[in-house]
Scaffold this active site. Sequence first.
Site, PDB file in Angstrom:
ATOM      1  N   ASP A  59       0.802  -1.220   0.000  1.00 50.24           N
ATOM      2  CA  ASP A  59       0.000   0.000   0.000  1.00 50.24           C
ATOM      3  C   ASP A  59       0.839   1.276   0.000  1.00 50.24           C
ATOM      4  O   ASP A  59       0.292   2.372  -0.026  1.00 50.24           O
ATOM      5  CB  ASP A  59      -1.007   0.022   1.165  1.00 50.24           C
ATOM      6  CG  ASP A  59      -0.326  -0.180   2.505  1.00 50.24           C
ATOM      7  OD1 ASP A  59      -1.031  -0.138   3.534  1.00 50.24           O
ATOM      8  OD2 ASP A  59       0.904  -0.378   2.544  1.00 50.24           O
TER       9      ASP A  59
ATOM     10  N   GLU B 257      12.225  -3.767  12.336  1.00 49.85           N
ATOM     11  CA  GLU B 257      13.325  -3.532  11.405  1.00 49.85           C
ATOM     12  C   GLU B 257      14.672  -3.725  12.103  1.00 49.85           C
ATOM     13  O   GLU B 257      15.604  -4.297  11.546  1.00 49.85           O
ATOM     14  CB  GLU B 257      13.231  -2.120  10.834  1.00 49.85           C
ATOM     15  CG  GLU B 257      11.995  -1.857   9.968  1.00 49.85           C
ATOM     16  CD  GLU B 257      10.727  -1.574  10.772  1.00 49.85           C
ATOM     17  OE1 GLU B 257      10.832  -1.493  12.010  1.00 49.85           O
ATOM     18  OE2 GLU B 257       9.652  -1.446  10.167  1.00 49.85           O
TER      19      GLU B 257
END
Lengths: 333, 335
Positions: free
Chosen positions: B198, B285
């Site tokens: 997205d 991350e």
Amino acid sequence: MATRMKLKLKTVFVLYFMVSLMGLVYALMQLGQRCDCAEHDMPKDRTISRLRGELHRFQEQIRKSEATKQPQKQPAKPTIFVITPTYARLVQKAELTRLSHTFLHVPQLHWIVVEDSPHKTPLVSDLLLKSGLTYTHLHMPTAKDRKLQEGDPSWLKPRGVEQRNEGLRWLREDRRAQPGGDNQQGVVYFADDDNTYSLQIFEEMRSTQRVSVWPVGLVGGMKYERPVIEGGKVVRFHTGWRPSRPFPMDMAGFALSLKLVLANPESCFDGDAPMGFLESSFLQGLVTMDELEPKADNCSKVLVWHTRTEKPKMKREEALQAQGLGSDRAVEV
Amino acid sequence: MPKRRDIVAIVLIVLPWTLLITVWHQSAITPLLATQKDDRRDGRSNSRNTFALKESCSLQNRDIVEVVRTEYVYSRPPPWSDVLPTIHVITPTYSRPVQKAELTRLTNTLLHVPNLHWLLVEDSQRRTTLVGRLLHETGLNYTHLNVETPRNYKVRGDTRDPRIPRGTIQRNLALRWLRETFGVNSSQSGIVYFADDDNTYSLELFEEMRSTKKVSVWPVAFVGGLRYESPKVNTLGKVYGWKTVFDPHRPFAIDMAGFAVNLRLILAKPQAYFKLRGVKGGYQESSLLRELVTLSDLEPKAANCTKVLVWHTRTEKPVLINEGKKGFTDSNVEI
């Protein structure tokens, strides 16, 4: 004592001078030869020349394939004129960027971008310039009383009316200035900057004679809205919201032929039309339901989606700005 | 005091050094000028210093890419180059009403990027026909994988439970596929990038990441409640911190879309994966990057992290209220 020191100093100087001279000679010799020391720049240059070689090869290939195509000269494809109203907000650059990526794939497309602004903004100007597309950059501000205010629900006032009308006006003026049969060929499509378009929809609409229609996904509170086809003709519309409207469809669900737009120079969108009647206000004077041309496999495929992008949460940004520590305004987002 | 002698002495000291310095400076340029002679045939003449030359080199690269792009207006990817390193884009996806729309516009962007390999990993029990058909029709170079997130890991409803990061298992599967396909310690050139379906990506971003040696980083818009988050870069061009409000003391306070890893590094460290359990919100991350690289190894891109080339856009969940309980529209029509 003094002479001895002087002597020593002299030798030091002489030694020093000799050493520097030797270093200089060495450097001069290095100059004449190919230097291995600048190796961090050599691979880059090698890569660049290899890439250039590849580019020339590909360009040759394209030229050859186009040369073989020449004998079968096809009539020029009708141009699709896409009118997109846009306004400044955080996600504007992102929306226009991914929209331009879609349009880059469509041959013979002319993008008419109309900003809701009293003047052209550098953000949109730069984006259009770098996009590689054929475009026209216009602007038309919405009157204050017609504009949505902060906190207004999106359906309260019709959006993009003045901008779409400005796009139509420019198109009519531009075509009038260039007489000729070929220039009347074309298709006009209204594309909002947050919807999603597949590449097939543009090929479907290219053959529009008057007004063509197709289903639109994720609109009207349903998975998709579509015209209902019987015997190759539109008999009614399948929609969950006010199906009694003359043309109960979304802006993204139809396209007009340029000829029709030019033949009816007065027809435009009516900003005073009740909610949901914007499309009808435009199409009513141009075409009857009977004359609509169904596309997308008799309106059975969804090739365009009425997606909407979330407004990004800026709570932390606003808090920082209150302290005068907001993010760098010079960086364009 | 013999003044003249002093002056002579000073001159004798200074002169060789100044000559030496100018000669070294010249010699740094001359090899480049020598190669430019070959390129002069192509009508490009450069007689500037090293810095301007470097800029024009990267400009040439960009010019080359741009020419290829605008000549190509067909829905097929650009021709494969033998020179450019491949960008492996890993995208986890899951079934929802906007899925086809999201993947469609993502492919419209990816079709402009040369030497791209798309790893699409579905969060599903089986590979769906919707995605399979879409991938086949694009003509992209792709690999279609799937792995289902176990029920107890799945995000419940809409609430973002920070203990359950979305897409983790799918990204790990893609990493494993890369390691199995290319083998450990292979010298295969390539870049690995995690792209959510997205977000919005500019084409410039892909060219920026192509020169990644270990891990490169850049700013991302609309994350952490800010206009953009970015790494802090010092005057030497090294990353020393993170310009974020949300927990800037994370080892790598960066969004998934804000970094790319060289394939060789992924292959050389086969135990590096995204951590599944016990990961605090925003630390996903870091769980991968801390196994691969240290802060000082990071390469800042996008003009030393001053340009925004990727936006963390989110698509609204469509209102499907008029479908009702039984579904108003024909469920055979794919959206």
